[in-house]
Design a protein around this motif. Structure first.
Motif, PDB file in Angstrom:
ATOM      1  N   LYS A  23     -35.105 -19.310  23.411  1.00 36.63           N
ATOM      2  CA  LYS A  23     -33.975 -18.634  22.766  1.00 36.63           C
ATOM      3  C   LYS A  23     -32.656 -19.229  23.251  1.00 36.63           C
ATOM      4  O   LYS A  23     -31.727 -19.413  22.471  1.00 36.63           O
ATOM      5  CB  LYS A  23     -33.993 -17.132  23.065  1.00 36.63           C
ATOM      6  N   ILE A  53     -40.187 -17.815  26.314  1.00 38.00           N
ATOM      7  CA  ILE A  53     -39.495 -17.303  25.133  1.00 38.00           C
ATOM      8  C   ILE A  53     -37.993 -17.224  25.397  1.00 38.00           C
ATOM      9  O   ILE A  53     -37.186 -17.627  24.550  1.00 38.00           O
ATOM     10  CB  ILE A  53     -40.064 -15.931  24.717  1.00 38.00           C
ATOM     11  N   GLU A  95     -42.810 -14.507  28.726  1.00 41.32           N
ATOM     12  CA  GLU A  95     -41.443 -14.042  28.485  1.00 41.32           C
ATOM     13  C   GLU A  95     -40.413 -15.079  28.946  1.00 41.32           C
ATOM     14  O   GLU A  95     -39.377 -15.249  28.315  1.00 41.32           O
ATOM     15  CB  GLU A  95     -41.203 -12.710  29.195  1.00 41.32           C
ATOM     16  N   GLN A 123     -47.073 -17.364  24.586  1.00 42.25           N
ATOM     17  CA  GLN A 123     -45.964 -17.762  25.446  1.00 42.25           C
ATOM     18  C   GLN A 123     -45.587 -16.630  26.387  1.00 42.25           C
ATOM     19  O   GLN A 123     -45.666 -15.459  26.029  1.00 42.25           O
ATOM     20  CB  GLN A 123     -44.743 -18.132  24.614  1.00 42.25           C
TER      21      GLN A 123
END
Length: 152
Positions: free
Chosen positions: A13, A9, A6, A4
């Protein structure tokens, strides 16, 4: 987990944090409106556990044990092989189930529809609640005025 970026991600999150912080009733009401949930199998049925919470003095200082909290977690696998997890504070097993399924569905082609029908309205409701709470707190703010005395 696949490779994945950044950005992916960070986005994940953000929505997982949103799901974890959302009031139970609000999330479950929005989730109840989603009729096209894919079939899945449990890797781990919802379990209630205790976890240690750590803190840092001043947010970046020495680590200390703040205390314990209750967390409910579960894991699912969709028919297409997508595996995902749900962690929420407290004991709401249905909320943990919904968080795991939503996270799994956000990894599929259903992500855009789910974003529009569930995450965006949830984000707006959470922001409205945060704004109302800040306004209520601001109404109780006390301004102290100090008058200079004639002393040094």
């Amino acid at each position: 987990m696949t490779n994945q970026t950044e950005i992916e991600i960070k986005a994940r999150k953000e929505w997982m944090g949103l799901l974890a912080r959302a009031p139970d009733a609000t999330l479950m009401t929005l989730w109840g409106g989603i009729q096209d949930c894919p079939s899945f199998e449990w890797l781990r049925r919802p379990e209630v556990e205790g976890v240690m919470v750590h803190g840092r003095i001043g947010g970046s200082g020495a680590l200390f044990h703040l205390g314990e909290t209750t967390v409910t977690r579960c894991s699912v696998v969709l028919q297409d092989g997508t595996v995902d997890h749900g962690y929420v504070q407290g004991r709401p097993k249905p909320k943990a189930e919904a968080a795991a399924l939503i996270d799994a569905m956000m990894q599929t082609a259903a992500a855009g529809d789910l974003q529009a029908r569930l995450l965006n309205p949830l984000r707006q409701q959470m922001q409205a609640y945060k704004t109302a709470r800040a306004a209520k707190a601001a109404a109780t703010k006390v301004e102290f005025f100090t008058q200079v005395r004639g002393e040094d």
